[in-house]
Write an enzyme that holds these catalytic residues in place. Sequence first.
Site, PDB file in Angstrom:
ATOM      1  N   ASP A  95     -33.182  58.254-110.505  1.00  0.00           N
ATOM      2  CA  ASP A  95     -34.397  57.871-111.204  1.00  0.00           C
ATOM      3  C   ASP A  95     -35.036  59.075-111.898  1.00  0.00           C
ATOM      4  O   ASP A  95     -35.223  60.135-111.292  1.00  0.00           O
ATOM      5  CB  ASP A  95     -35.386  57.268-110.200  1.00  0.00           C
ATOM      6  CG  ASP A  95     -36.677  56.822-110.838  1.00  0.00           C
ATOM      7  OD1 ASP A  95     -36.622  55.940-111.711  1.00  0.00           O
ATOM      8  OD2 ASP A  95     -37.737  57.368-110.476  1.00  0.00           O
ATOM      9  N   GLU A 134     -31.191  58.521-115.223  1.00  0.00           N
ATOM     10  CA  GLU A 134     -32.223  58.056-116.139  1.00  0.00           C
ATOM     11  C   GLU A 134     -32.916  59.305-116.664  1.00  0.00           C
ATOM     12  O   GLU A 134     -33.465  60.088-115.901  1.00  0.00           O
ATOM     13  CB  GLU A 134     -33.239  57.162-115.443  1.00  0.00           C
ATOM     14  CG  GLU A 134     -34.335  56.696-116.400  1.00  0.00           C
ATOM     15  CD  GLU A 134     -35.569  56.153-115.702  1.00  0.00           C
ATOM     16  OE1 GLU A 134     -36.354  55.458-116.371  1.00  0.00           O
ATOM     17  OE2 GLU A 134     -35.768  56.435-114.508  1.00  0.00           O
TER      18      GLU A 134
END
Length: 583
Positions: free
Chosen positions: A246, A283
Site C-alpha cells: 500500500d 501502489e
Amino acid sequence: MLFEVWAPHAQDRVDLWLEDTEQGMERDPSREDWWTAEADADDGDRYGFRLDGGPVLPDPRSRRQPDGPDGPSAVVSPDAYVWREEDRRGRDLAGAVLYELHIGTYTPEGTLDAAAARLDELAELGITHVELMPLCPFPGTHGWGYDGVAPWAVHEPYGGPWALKRFVDTAHGLGLGVVLDVVHNHLGPSGNHLPAFGPYLTDLHHTPWGSAVNLDAPGSDEVRAYLIGSALAWLRDYRVDGLRLDAVHALADTRALTFLEELSAAVDRFGAEVRRPVFLIAESDRCDPRTTAPREEGGLGIHTQWNDDFHHALHTALTGESQGYYADFARAPLGALAKTLGHVFFHDGTYSTFRGRTHGRPVDLVRTPAHRFVGYAQTHDQIGNRATGDRLSASLSPGLLACAAALVLTGPYVPMLFMGEEWGARTPWQFFTDHTDPELAEAVRQGRRREFSGTGWAARDIPDPQDPATRERSCLDRAERGREPHARLLAWYRELIALRRGEPDLSDPDLAAVRVAYDEVARWFVFRRGEIRVAANVGGEPARIPLGYGGGGVLAAWGPAVPPGPDGVLELAAESCVVLREP
C-alpha cells in the site's frame, strides 16, 4: 516453546504472561534488547508480555488476536493445519488477470470461508489471482483494513489464521493465485501497542496518519526486519503468491539502501529457495519507472506497480469528470488515454496542476515489459473514496462499461477488476469503519463530512462510516448476476478474458509495439497489438473509424459489428466496441 520479544523500551524486566501464569524473561546475550523465555504452550493458549510491571500487552509478532488488538495474543501452532494442495508451482504476473476483493463485503457473511465458497465463480470467469484487501486485525468488526495494527496476524472476525489457510488452499486447488494487500506506511489510530515496546514510529517524519513508521531513525534496523519478517511470513506460512504494498510513496525513508530494496531482495531470495514465483505489487503515485526497475539497474526491484494514470485517463474519457486530479486528464481525455496506453505514464516529466509542479519520469518502452504495470477501470480507492462510493455502473451505460472492459482486458498491462465489476454491480462500495473508541468514531464521521463539504455535498448525504448500514449497502448482490443487463456484461467479461488467454498478441510484453489512434471530437479510440485491433466508440453517435485496411475478422463485439469494408472504414455504433483481427 520459545517466546521472544524485542523490547528496548523495557527498563528492568519483561515478564511472559501465559494463561494466567507469569514468569520472568531473560535478556538474549546475542541480540541487544531481545528477551526470551521457554514455556509449555498449546495452540490457542493466550499470552502476552508485561514490561516493567505494566499491563499485559499483545505480542508485536502475534499470529492471532482472538479478542481484538487490545486483548492478549494466542499461540498458533504451525503444524495444526494440513495443506491439501502440496504441489503448488505458483504462477507469475505475465499473463495474469487480477481480481481485487474485500473479504468483509464480498459476501453478506463477510468471512474468509464464505468468500472461499465463491472462488469457483472467479476460476470459471478466467481470473488467475485474487488480490485480498488487508486482513490484519483492527478494532471492531468491519472496516477497509487499512487501519490494521498487528501486521503478523489475521483479523479474527474474518476467521483468523486457519481460515486464511483454508482460503489459500481452496484458491490453489482451483488454480487461483492469492495476493495479499499489506500496509507498511502507517499503523491504525487505535489498538496500536507497538510504541510501548520500542521505536516502531518516529517523529523525524510526519505523514497523513501522524508519526511515520521508523525506517531510517535509530532502531530502524529492527523495525525493517520486523516488517520484512511479516511479509515473508505471509508468503511462507500462508503460501500466498504475492503481496500488494500500500502507498509506497508514503514510506519515509532516507537511508541509502531503502526498505523497498531490502524487501524486494528478501522476497526474491525466498522465491529462489522455495522454487516458486512470488512477487510484489506496489501502489505508487510517483510515476517513477525506477520503482519496478531491477535492483542491479538502480531500481527498487518491485515486480509491478499500479498505474493510476491509465485509470484517470480512462475514467475521464468515460465520465467527463474533471475535478481534482482528473483535471489534467480531462483537457483531452482520449489523448491522455492514448498516452497512458502507449507510454504508460501521463505525467512523465509534465506539469501536474493538481500538484502544482512537474511530475513523473518516462518509461523506457524497449527495456520495460508491460507486466511491470497493472491497468484497471475501478479499484477500492477510486470507488470508495468518492463521496457516496458510487461505481462506474451508477452513471454509465452498459455499452460504456463494455468499452471500459475491452480497454482494460485487451490492453498491454496486467488487468485488474474490482469485485462485482464483471457484472456491473449496482451496489455502492462506501467508506465504512467500526471504531470502538467513541471519540475516534465521531472524529472520522465529521472528517468524512468535511472532506466533501467543499465539493457541494450536504453533510446528510455523506454516508456515516460508523453506521452498520453503510457496510451492508456495500455488500455484493449476487442476484444481479442472473438479470439483465448484468448477465450480458458478465458474459462479455468472460469472453474478453478467454480472448486474452487465447491470443498471444494480447499478452505480448512489448510496450514499444503498441500503436494508438483516436479522434477527440468524434469520440473513437483504436489501439493495435500485433494483428489485433481494439476499437471503442465512447461517443453518443455512430462513428466511422478509418483503419486503413478492409476485411479481417471479428473476434469479439459489443453490439453489431462487421469488419471494415474495402474503403478501410469501420462503422461502429454509439457506446460500443469491437476486437478485430487484421487480414
